[in-house]
Design a protein around this motif. Structure first.
Motif, PDB file in Angstrom:
ATOM      1  N   LEU A 210       0.828  -1.202   0.000  1.00 46.24           N
ATOM      2  CA  LEU A 210       0.000   0.000   0.000  1.00 46.24           C
ATOM      3  C   LEU A 210       0.865   1.255   0.000  1.00 46.24           C
ATOM      4  CD1 LEU A 210      -2.738  -1.101   2.547  1.00 46.24           C
ATOM      5  CD2 LEU A 210      -2.960  -0.961   0.059  1.00 46.24           C
ATOM      6  N   ALA A 213       2.277   1.696  -3.500  1.00 45.93           N
ATOM      7  CA  ALA A 213       1.253   2.098  -4.466  1.00 45.93           C
ATOM      8  C   ALA A 213       0.840   3.555  -4.285  1.00 45.93           C
ATOM      9  CB  ALA A 213       0.038   1.185  -4.343  1.00 45.93           C
ATOM     10  N   ARG A 214       0.838   4.025  -3.051  1.00 49.42           N
ATOM     11  CA  ARG A 214       0.433   5.406  -2.784  1.00 49.42           C
ATOM     12  C   ARG A 214       1.555   6.407  -3.025  1.00 49.42           C
ATOM     13  NH1 ARG A 214      -2.431   3.302   2.737  1.00 49.42           N
ATOM     14  NH2 ARG A 214      -4.493   2.834   1.870  1.00 49.42           N
ATOM     15  N   THR A 216       4.250   5.965  -5.368  1.00 53.69           N
ATOM     16  CA  THR A 216       4.850   6.020  -6.693  1.00 53.69           C
ATOM     17  C   THR A 216       4.315   7.197  -7.490  1.00 53.69           C
ATOM     18  OG1 THR A 216       5.215   4.812  -8.764  1.00 53.69           O
ATOM     19  CG2 THR A 216       3.121   4.417  -7.646  1.00 53.69           C
ATOM     20  N   GLU A 220      -1.361   5.902 -10.627  1.00 56.37           N
ATOM     21  CA  GLU A 220      -2.444   6.340  -9.756  1.00 56.37           C
ATOM     22  C   GLU A 220      -3.114   5.094  -9.171  1.00 56.37           C
ATOM     23  OE1 GLU A 220      -6.940   8.280 -10.146  1.00 56.37           O
ATOM     24  OE2 GLU A 220      -5.670   8.009 -11.923  1.00 56.37           O
ATOM     25  N   LEU A 221      -3.141   5.003  -7.851  1.00 56.17           N
ATOM     26  CA  LEU A 221      -3.769   3.866  -7.192  1.00 56.17           C
ATOM     27  C   LEU A 221      -5.284   3.947  -7.356  1.00 56.17           C
ATOM     28  CD1 LEU A 221      -3.621   1.345  -5.382  1.00 56.17           C
ATOM     29  CD2 LEU A 221      -3.696   2.893  -3.399  1.00 56.17           C
ATOM     30  N   ALA A 224      -7.358  -1.288  -3.907  1.00 56.82           N
ATOM     31  CA  ALA A 224      -6.580  -2.314  -3.206  1.00 56.82           C
ATOM     32  C   ALA A 224      -7.580  -3.167  -2.435  1.00 56.82           C
ATOM     33  CB  ALA A 224      -5.563  -1.684  -2.266  1.00 56.82           C
ATOM     34  N   VAL A 252      -3.258  -4.803  -5.744  1.00 58.46           N
ATOM     35  CA  VAL A 252      -3.214  -3.361  -5.953  1.00 58.46           C
ATOM     36  C   VAL A 252      -3.376  -3.086  -7.434  1.00 58.46           C
ATOM     37  CG1 VAL A 252      -1.927  -2.753  -3.872  1.00 58.46           C
ATOM     38  CG2 VAL A 252      -0.690  -3.368  -5.939  1.00 58.46           C
ATOM     39  N   LEU A 254      -3.294  -0.099 -10.342  1.00 60.03           N
ATOM     40  CA  LEU A 254      -2.861   1.248 -10.650  1.00 60.03           C
ATOM     41  C   LEU A 254      -3.071   1.561 -12.122  1.00 60.03           C
ATOM     42  CD1 LEU A 254      -0.668   0.048  -8.356  1.00 60.03           C
ATOM     43  CD2 LEU A 254       0.156   2.401  -8.537  1.00 60.03           C
TER      44      LEU A 254
END
Length: 257
Positions: A210, A213-214, A216, A220-221, A224, A252, A254
């Motif tokens: 998480l 993913a948030r 990077t 865009e996440l 999840a 996840v 994205l």
């Protein structure tokens, strides 16, 4: 609770009966891999097609799907059946030839941590139960985003170490340590586990995925959620500590920026 658009279709499919059916198939990962991976392949195609339709409004027909850690290509027929061009990447030649599946001219040998794929070249980059088998899973995740086209989907699904299947074939003994679980397995069976802790099996956690993913900047996440749970149990991802024990497998999703 309402679902974000990307998961709305798959959430309708995520029932308790599906969870029970998949759980029963997990028992055969070592003894009957064709049964296990066949069921997982069918479910994976549904997962990716539902997420792609939720994100883009279109099916997978005409898309290029890159499967990172595709093994011998169990997922190939399923993705081809829905009109996608399926491209697996696998570092282990033994795994690539483990089953009589014709992937000539399609399969690529290479590491997920340094994908031999051109930047921004695939519509969907997908990895199923692979991140726990590489020493640098977030480097692999970065690579997956890199090769995905802007606007395309990156879907990473992996097994959590503190979940019930974190030790894979070494069972629940991994709660006492991966090395101890491996030694016990060797004493009990007379041979090394396929997934050897510290070499081909690593401790990967929900919170780590998480956070990656948030944080990077390349993606865009969108969502999840626990891959194998019924939709009414997806709230577990939001609860620290509990999610490490009960989510089992995190997905996840994205969109590439």
């Amino acid at each position: 609770m309402s679902q974000p658009p990307v998961t709305r279709r798959f959430a309708a499919r995520a029932t308790l009966s599906r969870s029970v059916r998949l759980l029963s198939d997990f028992r055969f990962e070592q003894s009957d891999p064709d049964r296990f991976y066949g069921a997982l392949a069918a479910d994976s195609v549904h997962l990716i097609e539902d997420l792609h339709r939720g994100a883009t409004g279109s099916d997978l027909s005409g898309t290029v799907v890159l499967d990172v850690g595709g093994g011998p290509g169990y997922f190939a027929d399923g993705f081809r059946a829905v009109g996608a061009t399926y491209l697996p990447v696998e570092p282990d030649p033994t795994e690539m030839h483990a089953r009589d599946i014709d992937l000539s001219g399609v399969a690529v040998r290479g590491s997920g941590m340094a994908l031999p794929i051109r930047t921004g070249s695939v519509d969907v980059c997908f990895s199923s139960n692979v991140a726990e088998h590489v020493p640098q899973p977030w480097q692999m995740a970065d690579e997956m985003l890199r090769v995905t086209k802007p606007g395309g989907l990156m879907v990473l699904s992996y097994t959590l170490w503190w979940g019930p299947f974190g030790g894979h074939e070494t069972g629940r003994w991994h709660y006492l340590g991966g090395e101890r679980a491996a030694r016990r397995y060797r004493r009990k069976t007379g041979h090394e586990p396929k997934n050897r802790f510290g070499r081909s099996l690593f401790a990967v956690h929900c919170g780590e995925g998480l956070r990656w993913a948030r944080s990077t900047t390349d993606g865009e996440l969108l969502a999840a959620f626990p891959r194998y749970h019924p939709r009414w149990a997806w709230w577990m991802v939001r609860v620290p500590v509990l999610r490490e024990l009960l989510v089992s497998n995190l997905v996840v999703v994205l969109r590439r920026r």
